[in-house]
Motif scaffolding. Structure first.
Motif, mmCIF file in Angstrom:
data_model
loop_
_atom_site.group_PDB
_atom_site.id
_atom_site.type_symbol
_atom_site.label_atom_id
_atom_site.label_comp_id
_atom_site.label_asym_id
_atom_site.label_seq_id
_atom_site.Cartn_x
_atom_site.Cartn_y
_atom_site.Cartn_z
ATOM 1 N N MET A 156 -6.210 0.641 13.641
ATOM 2 C CA MET A 156 -6.120 1.082 12.250
ATOM 3 C C MET A 156 -4.669 1.352 11.880
ATOM 4 N N LEU A 157 -4.276 0.980 10.642
ATOM 5 C CA LEU A 157 -2.912 1.221 10.184
ATOM 6 C C LEU A 157 -2.742 2.627 9.616
ATOM 7 N N MET A 158 -3.835 3.366 9.459
ATOM 8 C CA MET A 158 -3.798 4.789 9.130
ATOM 9 C C MET A 158 -4.636 5.516 10.169
ATOM 10 N N PHE A 188 -4.141 3.838 2.099
ATOM 11 C CA PHE A 188 -2.863 4.323 2.604
ATOM 12 C C PHE A 188 -2.616 3.814 4.025
ATOM 13 N N GLU A 189 -1.357 3.605 4.350
ATOM 14 C CA GLU A 189 -0.902 3.433 5.722
ATOM 15 C C GLU A 189 -0.110 4.674 6.104
ATOM 16 N N ILE A 190 0.022 4.933 7.397
ATOM 17 C CA ILE A 190 0.907 6.014 7.811
ATOM 18 C C ILE A 190 2.353 5.533 7.652
ATOM 19 N N LYS A 216 0.810 -1.214 0.000
ATOM 20 C CA LYS A 216 0.000 0.000 0.000
ATOM 21 C C LYS A 216 0.846 1.267 0.000
ATOM 22 N N ARG A 217 0.252 2.329 -0.486
ATOM 23 C CA ARG A 217 0.871 3.641 -0.415
ATOM 24 C C ARG A 217 0.897 4.131 1.031
ATOM 25 N N ARG A 242 -7.889 5.798 4.061
ATOM 26 C CA ARG A 242 -7.866 4.377 4.441
ATOM 27 C C ARG A 242 -8.388 3.485 3.322
ATOM 28 N N ASP A 243 -9.388 3.953 2.613
ATOM 29 C CA ASP A 243 -9.957 3.182 1.503
ATOM 30 C C ASP A 243 -10.128 4.109 0.307
#
Length: 553
Positions: free
Chosen positions: A527-529, A191-193, A157-158, A168-169
């Motif tokens: 959450m990953l973002m 996206f992830e942070i 993921k970006r 996130r989506d």
């Protein structure tokens, strides 16, 4: 009292070359980023110093001051005549402008230049973001131009270094038009942070540039029609990505307010990544000093577990001593106290919250077999009865608690803690682990929950079980496990404070990070973002016409 940034800006910094001399570094060992920042470029490392890991209880809204204690401890060691060096993580812009604010310490225990460290610093996180997104662009370009590798599903993921829940989506769409050999396609992504990205993990675990490039090549970008993994090296992406990271892999040298050398490098979160600064930074600090003070993110169930079970295994290191940070206020919050009344004596809430601290202490002693010291950040509202309750509880648990004043007094306030740490570092110990690397993935996760969190094990979604089976069918084994969960509780439920029992964590997803070399188990609602809060710190950060920054703390 002055704000953190006012204290930092009023400090007269030493030229970074003077700081380097304290570590016996020559100017040729440095790549200068102005007068107060430098990259360290050592051709060879030989880590031999004592290593002190600073961790904490599960964090609360009152703040525990783990980084502040780490800095004050290093300054305290320096005041005792020891050659000390810090090895800390770089802050992410997400928390800086989100809910947490800066991450360079506080009061009179800070690393400086504080504003630079909290903002763009030497550009490491931007380089990581660029390398990550270059791979994403190459993946989508490959699919667009015919998809010779037959990529059916994209995993990678970006990322961006900011809290932005809207990303996130997302839906990606490419239109070929009249471009020969190209195809229209559309797919879902998110996206992830940057701090949770695999590139961040790789940078922090890589031992050198060659190892960095090899790890990047082993990133799994997705699978083909047969379910076979597609790797970044099949897209020939590793060379360009490593080139973008050629400077970012070098550790950054700065200083504390008192002139103690500080190496600040790498910044993975501990609740959704492995939470430790770079191996190269730790190696470098341990090569150049007699005492290296490092920290791991969030509570000991997250950062310290990942430091001990993952980083120590990968890097071949082990700490001589572990420091667990807490405050009376935070323990009262764990015990159910009202946040508005934390300045009032409340022994009932304190005694109900102390078990959280004791669980982390017990883990260090009984699971990892390491000496442990409790560092209590002192507040003027702490009563003698509350102080005595903590001291007694820690003594009964087999450890020493020290109340520190590093926020107000800097290194002077950390001398007593430093003296206890020096004693603890002389105790002979051998690191044990919470799980056996050779066990299957489910067993390793279960062992972390039982041994570290104090729970009854784990439950797995069908998606997670399918991914575990797929990995193990492919012969993937012997890897560390990183559990991504809430930082606020020993469980995966942020409402379960203090020392919950009788719980299981719910593993909803499994992510195999082939380049980083570990497996991520995503537990609970994490959450990953991350997203911004209702009133983010960004609303209070400002700069005037003279370049004076306010609100950054």
């Amino acid at each position: 009292m002055l704000s953190d940034i006012q204290i930092a800006e009023s400090c007269k910094l030493k030229d970074v070359r003077e700081i380097a001399k304290k570590l016996n570094l020559l100017e040729d060992d440095l790549e200068l980023y102005g007068k107060y920042k430098a990259k360290i470029n050592l051709s060879k490392v030989d880590p031999k110093s004592k290593l002190i890991l600073v961790t904490a209880i599960n964090p609360t809204a009152s703040g525990e001051g783990k980084t502040t204690v780490s800095i004050g401890l290093a300054d305290g060691l320096s005041k005792l005549g020891k050659r000390a060096c810090l090895a800390l993580r770089e802050p992410s812009l997400g928390p800086v402008f989100g809910i947490k604010g800066g991450a360079a310490g506080g009061g009179y225990a800070q690393v400086v230049p504080m504003a630079d460290i909290n903002l763009h610093f030497t550009g490491d996180l931007h380089a990581i973001t660029a390398a990550n997104n270059l791979l994403c662009a190459m993946i989508d370009n490959h699919i667009f131009r015919g998809n010779a590798l037959g990529i059916k599903e994209v995993y990678f993921k970006r990322c961006m270094d900011m809290n932005d829940r809207a990303l996130r989506d997302i839906t990606l769409s490419s239109k070929a038009g009249k471009m020969v050999g190209c195809q229209d396609y559309e797919r879902k992504e998110g996206f992830e942070i940057t701090a949770a990205s695999e590139i961040m993990a790789i940078l922090c675990l890589a031992t050198d540039l060659a190892n960095l490039k090899e790890r990047i090549g082993n990133i799994i970008v997705g699978v083909n029609e047969n379910g076979d993994y597609i790797y970044a090296k099949q897209l020939n992406a590793q060379g360009a990505m490593a080139t973008l990271l050629k400077d970012a892999i070098k550790p950054n040298l700065v200083q504390t307010l008192e002139g103690t050398p500080a190496i600040v490098h790498g910044g993975p979160f501990a609740n959704i990544a492995h939470g430790c600064n770079s191996v190269r930074a730790t190696y470098t600090a341990m090569t150049l000093s007699d005492y290296t003070v490092t920290e791991a993110g969030f509570g000991a169930d997250l950062g310290a577990e990942k430091f001990l079970d993952t980083k120590c295994r990968v890097a071949g290191l082990e700490p001589n001593c572990v420091v667990v940070v807490a405050t009376v206020k935070a323990l009262k919050l764990h015990g159910g106290a009202n946040k508005a009344n934390l300045t009032e004596e409340n022994l009932e809430a304190l005694n109900a919250g102390i078990p959280n601290l004791l669980k982390h202490v017990e883990n260090v002693i009984n699971v990892y077999k390491k000496p442990v010291i409790v560092a209590m950040n002192r507040f003027y509202t702490d009563t003698q009865a509350e102080i005595d309750a903590v001291l007694s509880a820690c003594a009964n648990a087999g450890t020493k608690a020290v109340f520190t004043d590093v926020f107000l007094k800097g290194g002077e306030g950390g001398v007593e803690l430093a003296e206890e740490v020096i004693k603890a570092c002389e105790v002979q110990s051998k690191l044990h682990y919470a799980y056996d690397l050779n066990d299957n993935i489910c067993k390793k996760i279960e062992d972390i929950v039982k041994n570290v969190y104090g729970g009854d094990g784990a439950e797995f979604s069908d998606i997670a079980l399918d991914k575990i089976k797929n990995m193990e069918d492919k012969g993937i084994k012997g890897l560390p496990v990183i559990i991504a969960k809430t930082q606020y509780s020993l469980s995966d439920d942020p409402s379960k404070l203090s020392r919950p029992t009788g719980f299981k964590i719910f593993v909803r997803d499994i992510i195999y990070k082939g380049g980083a070399g570990f497996v991520v188990a995503v537990a609970g609602p994490i959450m990953l973002m991350p997203g911004l809060g209702k009133v983010p710190c960004a609303e209070h950060i400002d700069i005037d016409e003279n370049g004076v920054i306010t609100g950054l703390s």
